[in-house]
Design a protein around this motif. Sequence first.
Motif, PDB file in Angstrom:
ATOM      1  N   VAL A   3      31.537 -22.925  64.637  1.00  0.00           N
ATOM      2  CA  VAL A   3      33.184 -22.110  64.106  1.00  0.00           C
ATOM      3  C   VAL A   3      33.439 -20.967  64.423  1.00  0.00           C
ATOM      4  N   GLY A   4      32.446 -19.779  65.466  1.00  0.00           N
ATOM      5  CA  GLY A   4      33.269 -19.448  66.283  1.00  0.00           C
ATOM      6  C   GLY A   4      33.573 -19.931  67.581  1.00  0.00           C
ATOM      7  N   LEU A   5      33.874 -20.280  67.908  1.00  0.00           N
ATOM      8  CA  LEU A   5      34.860 -21.133  68.882  1.00  0.00           C
ATOM      9  C   LEU A   5      35.981 -21.432  67.919  1.00  0.00           C
ATOM     10  N   PHE A   6      35.541 -21.648  66.970  1.00  0.00           N
ATOM     11  CA  PHE A   6      37.452 -22.758  66.929  1.00  0.00           C
ATOM     12  C   PHE A   6      37.748 -21.476  66.143  1.00  0.00           C
ATOM     13  N   GLY A   7      37.000 -20.067  65.847  1.00  0.00           N
ATOM     14  CA  GLY A   7      37.582 -19.119  65.076  1.00  0.00           C
ATOM     15  C   GLY A   7      39.034 -18.424  66.468  1.00  0.00           C
ATOM     16  N   ALA A   8      37.332 -18.460  68.062  1.00  0.00           N
ATOM     17  CA  ALA A   8      37.949 -17.948  69.277  1.00  0.00           C
ATOM     18  C   ALA A   8      39.851 -18.657  69.715  1.00  0.00           C
ATOM     19  N   GLY A   9      40.109 -19.823  69.484  1.00  0.00           N
ATOM     20  CA  GLY A   9      40.917 -20.721  69.647  1.00  0.00           C
ATOM     21  C   GLY A   9      42.057 -20.208  68.721  1.00  0.00           C
ATOM     22  N   LEU A  10      41.538 -19.977  67.162  1.00  0.00           N
ATOM     23  CA  LEU A  10      42.816 -19.649  66.765  1.00  0.00           C
ATOM     24  C   LEU A  10      43.458 -18.340  67.003  1.00  0.00           C
ATOM     25  N   LEU A  11      43.037 -17.588  67.216  1.00  0.00           N
ATOM     26  CA  LEU A  11      42.708 -15.847  67.006  1.00  0.00           C
ATOM     27  C   LEU A  11      43.937 -16.138  68.461  1.00  0.00           C
ATOM     28  N   ARG A  12      43.609 -16.071  69.677  1.00  0.00           N
ATOM     29  CA  ARG A  12      44.352 -16.883  70.788  1.00  0.00           C
ATOM     30  C   ARG A  12      44.927 -17.442  70.562  1.00  0.00           C
ATOM     31  N   LEU A  13      45.653 -18.940  69.533  1.00  0.00           N
ATOM     32  CA  LEU A  13      46.925 -18.556  69.459  1.00  0.00           C
ATOM     33  C   LEU A  13      47.670 -17.623  68.476  1.00  0.00           C
ATOM     34  N   LEU A  14      46.981 -16.527  68.138  1.00  0.00           N
ATOM     35  CA  LEU A  14      47.669 -16.068  67.505  1.00  0.00           C
ATOM     36  C   LEU A  14      47.818 -14.441  67.571  1.00  0.00           C
ATOM     37  N   ARG A  15      47.579 -14.537  69.211  1.00  0.00           N
ATOM     38  CA  ARG A  15      47.520 -13.152  70.020  1.00  0.00           C
ATOM     39  C   ARG A  15      48.908 -12.187  70.069  1.00  0.00           C
ATOM     40  N   GLY A  16      49.750 -13.007  69.292  1.00  0.00           N
ATOM     41  CA  GLY A  16      51.288 -12.488  69.269  1.00  0.00           C
ATOM     42  C   GLY A  16      51.343 -12.061  67.920  1.00  0.00           C
ATOM     43  N   ARG A  17      50.482 -12.255  66.643  1.00  0.00           N
ATOM     44  CA  ARG A  17      50.522 -11.917  65.277  1.00  0.00           C
ATOM     45  C   ARG A  17      50.305 -10.204  65.001  1.00  0.00           C
ATOM     46  N   SER A  18      50.437  -9.646  64.679  1.00  0.00           N
ATOM     47  CA  SER A  18      49.805  -8.671  63.677  1.00  0.00           C
ATOM     48  C   SER A  18      48.329  -8.600  63.664  1.00  0.00           C
ATOM     49  N   ILE A  19      47.839  -7.338  63.270  1.00  0.00           N
ATOM     50  CA  ILE A  19      47.067  -6.475  63.578  1.00  0.00           C
ATOM     51  C   ILE A  19      46.662  -6.744  62.275  1.00  0.00           C
ATOM     52  N   THR A  20      47.200  -7.020  61.068  1.00  0.00           N
ATOM     53  CA  THR A  20      46.513  -7.438  60.028  1.00  0.00           C
ATOM     54  C   THR A  20      45.820  -9.074  60.061  1.00  0.00           C
ATOM     55  N   VAL A  21      46.825  -9.962  60.422  1.00  0.00           N
ATOM     56  CA  VAL A  21      46.859 -11.365  60.578  1.00  0.00           C
ATOM     57  C   VAL A  21      44.964 -11.103  61.356  1.00  0.00           C
ATOM     58  N   HIS A  22      45.093 -10.869  62.171  1.00  0.00           N
ATOM     59  CA  HIS A  22      44.158 -10.468  63.164  1.00  0.00           C
ATOM     60  C   HIS A  22      42.839 -10.359  62.402  1.00  0.00           C
ATOM     61  N   VAL A  23      43.023  -9.069  61.740  1.00  0.00           N
ATOM     62  CA  VAL A  23      42.068  -8.702  60.661  1.00  0.00           C
ATOM     63  C   VAL A  23      41.368  -9.967  59.182  1.00  0.00           C
ATOM     64  N   CYS A  24      42.241 -10.604  58.789  1.00  0.00           N
ATOM     65  CA  CYS A  24      42.158 -11.404  58.318  1.00  0.00           C
ATOM     66  C   CYS A  24      41.430 -12.888  58.978  1.00  0.00           C
ATOM     67  N   VAL A  25      41.733 -12.942  59.979  1.00  0.00           N
ATOM     68  CA  VAL A  25      41.638 -13.825  60.843  1.00  0.00           C
ATOM     69  C   VAL A  25      40.245 -13.887  61.224  1.00  0.00           C
ATOM     70  N   LEU A  26      39.778 -12.686  61.366  1.00  0.00           N
ATOM     71  CA  LEU A  26      38.627 -12.819  62.022  1.00  0.00           C
ATOM     72  C   LEU A  26      37.482 -12.584  61.061  1.00  0.00           C
ATOM     73  N   LEU A  27      37.941 -11.980  59.830  1.00  0.00           N
ATOM     74  CA  LEU A  27      36.717 -12.263  58.633  1.00  0.00           C
ATOM     75  C   LEU A  27      36.748 -13.409  57.709  1.00  0.00           C
ATOM     76  N   ALA A  28      37.804 -14.586  57.684  1.00  0.00           N
ATOM     77  CA  ALA A  28      38.040 -15.709  57.343  1.00  0.00           C
ATOM     78  C   ALA A  28      37.198 -16.732  58.635  1.00  0.00           C
ATOM     79  N   VAL A  29      36.902 -16.174  59.844  1.00  0.00           N
ATOM     80  CA  VAL A  29      36.267 -16.721  60.709  1.00  0.00           C
ATOM     81  C   VAL A  29      34.546 -16.269  60.607  1.00  0.00           C
ATOM     82  N   THR A  30      34.397 -15.884  60.142  1.00  0.00           N
ATOM     83  CA  THR A  30      33.033 -14.892  59.631  1.00  0.00           C
ATOM     84  C   THR A  30      32.253 -15.428  59.210  1.00  0.00           C
ATOM     85  N   VAL A  31      33.364 -15.145  57.553  1.00  0.00           N
ATOM     86  CA  VAL A  31      32.669 -16.156  56.443  1.00  0.00           C
ATOM     87  C   VAL A  31      32.682 -17.596  56.639  1.00  0.00           C
ATOM     88  N   ALA A  32      33.222 -17.827  57.094  1.00  0.00           N
ATOM     89  CA  ALA A  32      32.712 -19.920  57.764  1.00  0.00           C
ATOM     90  C   ALA A  32      32.205 -19.746  58.333  1.00  0.00           C
TER      91      ALA A  32
END
Length: 336
Positions: free
Chosen positions: A18-47
């Motif tokens: 799940v962590g590898l998948f989340g890292a890839g997702l965060l890389r794809l979303l690197r141009g988005r806002s900090i709010t998106v990055h924080v939410c994705v990071l928490l979602a990956v952690t919970v997942a």
Amino acid sequence: MRDILLIGLYALAAGAVVGLFGAGLLRLLRGRSITVHVCVLLAVTVAAVVAGVATVAQAMFLSGHDLQVVLVTVSASAAVSLALGFVFGRRLATAAVWAAQARDRERRMEAGRRELVAWVSHDLRTPLAGLRAMTEALQDGVVADPETVAEYHRRIGAETGRMSALVDDLFELSRIHAGALRLAPARLPLADVVSDAVAAVTPLAVHRGITVEAAGDGWPMVTAGAPELNRIVGNLLVNAVRYTPPHGSIRVDAGHDGAHVWFAVSDTCGGIPDDDLPRVFDVAFRGSRARTPGGAGGGLGLAIVRGLAEAHGGQVAARNIAGGCRFEVRLPGGQR
């Protein structure tokens, strides 16, 4: 002990996937806002937690009911975590934007201070050199005929007045920036203020063949400090005369818009370059290209206008119009 190690390995393997998948997702979303990055990071952690729990549960042959209880518990925690992440993510994003703006503003202010020192040094050095030369000529008797002596005296007076005006501008700007400006608001007829300012600038305008006119009616009352309002209108008119080419025209209009009084100075300067528009109210900015550079002043007039307008709770803006530009000041709390 062996069972505990196996459980840890199962959970680690599931979380790693799940962590590898989340890292890839965060890389794809690197141009988005900090709010998106924080939410994705928490979602990956919970997942990752859910995946680890589910994997361990399957390996331990837990009953469906027990597995459901565990997943419901984890999901509830995930919902709380995501909600908190969204809220604090927005706060972090706001703080980051504010910090970036503050840094940009500080850089611009520092650049403005450097430009101000350079301009003031130039504006003081040149007349001081002339004053010294004329004074020495008068003291040494190099100049003796009455006409030349009178001309030297006139030029000494003019240069002294120009330097005094520059020092006054610096003092006013320092009071504004230091928060030492103390307003004494009063109900003032804007028509009288504009009339006095137009009368003061008319000799300079006539010398350059420039027409200055004010609207005939529609003038509101305004609540403001009298000296400060006079300074705002006077600086705008002097600035317009300075940059309007010979045989141009300047017009002053005013009106009442809801809870605000506005007045505007329009000229036929030819317009301000788009790159310069955001900087016209910066300290020591004198313009370029379309607005003829040079002339008296240290580039402080419009900076003082902005500072005084904001001290009244108002604002000032500049924009290009057909054949020229328009400076508009809006002040709160006026009525006809």
